[in-house]
Scaffold this motif. Structure first.
Motif, PDB file in Angstrom:
ATOM      1  N   ARG A 166       8.563  -3.395 -60.501  1.00 45.52           N
ATOM      2  CA  ARG A 166       8.287  -3.768 -61.888  1.00 45.52           C
ATOM      3  C   ARG A 166       6.797  -3.715 -62.106  1.00 45.52           C
ATOM      4  NH1 ARG A 166       6.356  -8.979 -61.359  1.00 45.52           N
ATOM      5  NH2 ARG A 166       6.967  -9.980 -59.417  1.00 45.52           N
ATOM      6  N   ASP A 167       6.431  -3.539 -63.371  1.00 44.59           N
ATOM      7  CA  ASP A 167       5.004  -3.542 -63.676  1.00 44.59           C
ATOM      8  C   ASP A 167       4.542  -4.990 -63.650  1.00 44.59           C
ATOM      9  OD1 ASP A 167       2.593  -2.470 -64.190  1.00 44.59           O
ATOM     10  OD2 ASP A 167       2.985  -1.907 -66.263  1.00 44.59           O
ATOM     11  N   THR A 168       3.335  -5.203 -63.117  1.00 46.54           N
ATOM     12  CA  THR A 168       2.861  -6.587 -63.033  1.00 46.54           C
ATOM     13  C   THR A 168       1.702  -6.776 -63.999  1.00 46.54           C
ATOM     14  OG1 THR A 168       1.564  -5.798 -61.160  1.00 46.54           O
ATOM     15  CG2 THR A 168       3.530  -7.060 -60.655  1.00 46.54           C
ATOM     16  N   PRO A 169       1.658  -7.924 -64.673  1.00 51.83           N
ATOM     17  CA  PRO A 169       0.514  -8.169 -65.560  1.00 51.83           C
ATOM     18  C   PRO A 169      -0.781  -8.160 -64.752  1.00 51.83           C
ATOM     19  CG  PRO A 169       2.183  -9.918 -65.739  1.00 51.83           C
ATOM     20  CD  PRO A 169       2.578  -9.046 -64.600  1.00 51.83           C
ATOM     21  N   SER A 170      -1.908  -7.948 -65.428  1.00 50.89           N
ATOM     22  CA  SER A 170      -3.202  -7.909 -64.739  1.00 50.89           C
ATOM     23  C   SER A 170      -3.423  -9.188 -63.944  1.00 50.89           C
ATOM     24  CB  SER A 170      -4.310  -7.751 -65.784  1.00 50.89           C
ATOM     25  OG  SER A 170      -5.547  -8.029 -65.179  1.00 50.89           O
ATOM     26  N   GLN A 171      -4.035  -9.025 -62.774  1.00 47.97           N
ATOM     27  CA  GLN A 171      -4.290 -10.167 -61.897  1.00 47.97           C
ATOM     28  C   GLN A 171      -5.537 -10.941 -62.334  1.00 47.97           C
ATOM     29  OE1 GLN A 171      -1.463 -10.378 -59.846  1.00 47.97           O
ATOM     30  NE2 GLN A 171      -2.499 -10.026 -57.934  1.00 47.97           N
ATOM     31  N   GLN A 172      -6.269 -10.330 -63.278  1.00 48.86           N
ATOM     32  CA  GLN A 172      -7.550 -10.933 -63.657  1.00 48.86           C
ATOM     33  C   GLN A 172      -7.373 -12.324 -64.243  1.00 48.86           C
ATOM     34  OE1 GLN A 172      -9.663  -8.368 -66.290  1.00 48.86           O
ATOM     35  NE2 GLN A 172     -11.113  -7.745 -64.711  1.00 48.86           N
ATOM     36  N   GLY A 173      -8.219 -13.231 -63.810  1.00 50.97           N
ATOM     37  CA  GLY A 173      -8.217 -14.570 -64.374  1.00 50.97           C
ATOM     38  C   GLY A 173      -7.131 -15.467 -63.799  1.00 50.97           C
ATOM     39  N   LEU A 174      -6.294 -14.942 -62.910  1.00 52.40           N
ATOM     40  CA  LEU A 174      -5.234 -15.768 -62.327  1.00 52.40           C
ATOM     41  C   LEU A 174      -5.754 -16.488 -61.085  1.00 52.40           C
ATOM     42  CD1 LEU A 174      -2.101 -13.412 -62.452  1.00 52.40           C
ATOM     43  CD2 LEU A 174      -2.863 -15.059 -64.154  1.00 52.40           C
ATOM     44  N   SER A 175      -5.162 -17.649 -60.818  1.00 52.09           N
ATOM     45  CA  SER A 175      -5.532 -18.362 -59.596  1.00 52.09           C
ATOM     46  C   SER A 175      -4.871 -17.655 -58.417  1.00 52.09           C
ATOM     47  CB  SER A 175      -5.033 -19.806 -59.666  1.00 52.09           C
ATOM     48  OG  SER A 175      -3.628 -19.796 -59.547  1.00 52.09           O
ATOM     49  N   ALA A 176      -5.228 -18.048 -57.202  1.00 51.94           N
ATOM     50  CA  ALA A 176      -4.666 -17.405 -56.011  1.00 51.94           C
ATOM     51  C   ALA A 176      -3.148 -17.541 -55.985  1.00 51.94           C
ATOM     52  CB  ALA A 176      -5.269 -18.039 -54.773  1.00 51.94           C
ATOM     53  N   ILE A 177      -2.690 -18.744 -56.286  1.00 53.04           N
ATOM     54  CA  ILE A 177      -1.238 -18.978 -56.247  1.00 53.04           C
ATOM     55  C   ILE A 177      -0.549 -18.146 -57.314  1.00 53.04           C
ATOM     56  CG2 ILE A 177       0.554 -20.744 -56.585  1.00 53.04           C
ATOM     57  CD1 ILE A 177      -1.568 -22.736 -55.429  1.00 53.04           C
ATOM     58  N   GLN A 178      -1.148 -18.084 -58.518  1.00 54.57           N
ATOM     59  CA  GLN A 178      -0.557 -17.286 -59.599  1.00 54.57           C
ATOM     60  C   GLN A 178      -0.520 -15.801 -59.241  1.00 54.57           C
ATOM     61  OE1 GLN A 178      -3.309 -18.662 -62.586  1.00 54.57           O
ATOM     62  NE2 GLN A 178      -1.691 -19.730 -63.708  1.00 54.57           N
ATOM     63  N   ARG A 179      -1.594 -15.342 -58.566  1.00 59.32           N
ATOM     64  CA  ARG A 179      -1.651 -13.923 -58.198  1.00 59.32           C
ATOM     65  C   ARG A 179      -0.540 -13.573 -57.209  1.00 59.32           C
ATOM     66  NH1 ARG A 179      -7.369 -14.143 -58.211  1.00 59.32           N
ATOM     67  NH2 ARG A 179      -7.375 -14.585 -55.999  1.00 59.32           N
ATOM     68  N   ARG A 180      -0.350 -14.445 -56.247  1.00 61.65           N
ATOM     69  CA  ARG A 180       0.691 -14.172 -55.248  1.00 61.65           C
ATOM     70  C   ARG A 180       2.070 -14.204 -55.910  1.00 61.65           C
ATOM     71  NH1 ARG A 180      -2.838 -16.940 -51.689  1.00 61.65           N
ATOM     72  NH2 ARG A 180      -1.809 -18.944 -51.957  1.00 61.65           N
ATOM     73  N   ARG A 181       2.235 -15.178 -56.841  1.00 62.46           N
ATOM     74  CA  ARG A 181       3.517 -15.295 -57.550  1.00 62.46           C
ATOM     75  C   ARG A 181       3.753 -14.059 -58.418  1.00 62.46           C
ATOM     76  NH1 ARG A 181       3.396 -20.749 -60.283  1.00 62.46           N
ATOM     77  NH2 ARG A 181       3.484 -21.557 -58.173  1.00 62.46           N
ATOM     78  N   ASN A 182       2.669 -13.590 -59.048  1.00 66.11           N
ATOM     79  CA  ASN A 182       2.720 -12.414 -59.917  1.00 66.11           C
ATOM     80  C   ASN A 182       3.221 -11.180 -59.170  1.00 66.11           C
ATOM     81  OD1 ASN A 182       2.196 -10.936 -62.270  1.00 66.11           O
ATOM     82  ND2 ASN A 182       0.090 -10.497 -61.693  1.00 66.11           N
ATOM     83  N   LEU A 183       2.903 -11.118 -57.887  1.00 57.49           N
ATOM     84  CA  LEU A 183       3.253  -9.925 -57.101  1.00 57.49           C
ATOM     85  C   LEU A 183       4.547 -10.096 -56.297  1.00 57.49           C
ATOM     86  CD1 LEU A 183      -0.177  -8.729 -55.668  1.00 57.49           C
ATOM     87  CD2 LEU A 183       1.083  -7.823 -57.605  1.00 57.49           C
ATOM     88  N   ARG A 184       5.117 -11.309 -56.358  1.00 58.54           N
ATOM     89  CA  ARG A 184       6.311 -11.554 -55.535  1.00 58.54           C
ATOM     90  C   ARG A 184       7.444 -10.597 -55.930  1.00 58.54           C
ATOM     91  NH1 ARG A 184       7.198 -17.627 -55.344  1.00 58.54           N
ATOM     92  NH2 ARG A 184       5.197 -17.534 -54.273  1.00 58.54           N
ATOM     93  N   GLY A 185       7.942  -9.864 -54.981  1.00 62.51           N
ATOM     94  CA  GLY A 185       9.054  -8.940 -55.254  1.00 62.51           C
ATOM     95  C   GLY A 185       8.644  -7.717 -56.064  1.00 62.51           C
ATOM     96  N   ALA A 186       7.340  -7.518 -56.265  1.00 63.11           N
ATOM     97  CA  ALA A 186       6.898  -6.401 -57.109  1.00 63.11           C
ATOM     98  C   ALA A 186       6.952  -5.064 -56.387  1.00 63.11           C
ATOM     99  CB  ALA A 186       5.479  -6.662 -57.612  1.00 63.11           C
ATOM    100  N   PHE A 187       6.848  -5.089 -55.044  1.00 64.08           N
ATOM    101  CA  PHE A 187       6.789  -3.838 -54.287  1.00 64.08           C
ATOM    102  C   PHE A 187       7.986  -3.690 -53.362  1.00 64.08           C
ATOM    103  CE2 PHE A 187       2.322  -5.191 -54.884  1.00 64.08           C
ATOM    104  CZ  PHE A 187       1.876  -4.116 -55.629  1.00 64.08           C
ATOM    105  N   ALA A 188       8.277  -2.453 -53.039  1.00 62.57           N
ATOM    106  CA  ALA A 188       9.330  -2.176 -52.047  1.00 62.57           C
ATOM    107  C   ALA A 188       9.006  -0.859 -51.366  1.00 62.57           C
ATOM    108  CB  ALA A 188      10.684  -2.117 -52.730  1.00 62.57           C
ATOM    109  N   ILE A 189       9.754  -0.571 -50.307  1.00 61.65           N
ATOM    110  CA  ILE A 189       9.532   0.675 -49.568  1.00 61.65           C
ATOM    111  C   ILE A 189      10.861   1.434 -49.493  1.00 61.65           C
ATOM    112  CG2 ILE A 189       9.816  -0.569 -47.359  1.00 61.65           C
ATOM    113  CD1 ILE A 189       7.783   1.437 -46.205  1.00 61.65           C
TER     114      ILE A 189
END
Ligand code: ZN
Ligand code: ZN
Length: 246
Positions: A166-189
């Motif tokens: 899925r497309d993820t919103p920009s990571q800019q301005g997010l806290s560390a926890i928010q950034r990790r949450r933002n990317l959870r499940g976003a990538f696969a192989i």
């Protein structure tokens, strides 16, 4: 044909190639002169793991962030600081499709890589994926182009197997926890079996916080990769209160 080559020689004589940065005469198209090359913002003492510039006089080989929370990747090779004019060259390559600049940046990176005494050659290169929608809007994946150049120059196989679910919103301005949450499940192989037992270099243009690189490296290690390194052109300087953010 003869006229074409005459025309080419005439235009070269009248309009010699110029350095992209200072306009001094240059031998080739889309190049920068030697003084400008020497002036590019380089990372002189990088953290061994994430390439963040280390503070002066530090004895440690790792930054405070990596010591506090060890990333999934082992090493980052990144010669440039994301600062002018490298930042401008990258932006023009990425957003204005100036592929000659992408090629120039990839060549500059290669020169540094080949001189690096500690380089460990990976078995596979994998570009950081763009979501298909963003790829469609941009027309290309800049990391894939860099990976193609490095794969050919260094004779290392390239696998474009990582993808964004899925497309993820920009990571800019997010806290560390928010950034990790933002990317959870976003990538696969697609084919985890291809990375099993291999040393892999993930290719990206710019590394900012390292959260994306970390998420992808974790996926590759879970798929059985023995080691994951990051190869990128430029690294952003440490943001304020970085340890609070990641
Ligand atoms: Zn110049
Ligand atoms: Zn670090």
């Amino acid at each position: 044909m003869v006229y074409n080559s005459l025309f080419q020689r005439l235009t070269q004589a009248l309009l010699p190639f110029r350095c992209l940065l200072c306009l001094a005469p240059c031998e080739h198209h889309a190049q920068i002169c030697l003084p400008c090359r020497d002036d590019l913002p380089r990372i002189s003492s990088p953290c061994e793991q994430c390439a963040l510039p280390l503070p002066n006089l530090t004895q440690s080989r790792f930054c405070a962030h990596c010591l506090h929370r060890t990333p999934a990747f082992s090493h980052t090779f990144c010669p440039f600081l994301y600062a002018f004019p490298v930042s401008r060259l990258i932006a023009k390559f990425k957003h204005q499709q100036q592929f000659a600049l992408g090629h120039l940046l990839a060549q500059l990176w290669l020169e540094d890589y080949l001189q690096s005494p500690t380089r460990a050659t990976p078995a596979l290169l994998m570009p950081v994926p763009l979501h298909r929608q963003r790829r469609w809007t941009r027309g290309f994946n800049q990391s894939r182009l860099l990976a193609e150049t490095w794969s050919k120059a260094l004779d290392i196989r390239l696998h474009d197997d990582l993808y964004r679910r899925r497309d993820t919103p920009s990571q800019q301005g997010l806290s560390a926890i928010q950034r990790r949450r933002n990317l959870r499940g976003a990538f696969a192989i697609s084919h985890p079996e291809l990375v099993s037992g291999k040393h892999i270099a993930l290719v990206d243009d710019v590394m900012t916080t390292g959260t994306t690189a970390n998420a992808l490296a974790a996926i590759l290690l879970r798929a059985g990769a023995t080691r994951v390194d990051i190869w990128c052109l430029a690294r952003t300087p440490a943001p304020a209160r970085r340890d609070q953010q990641e």
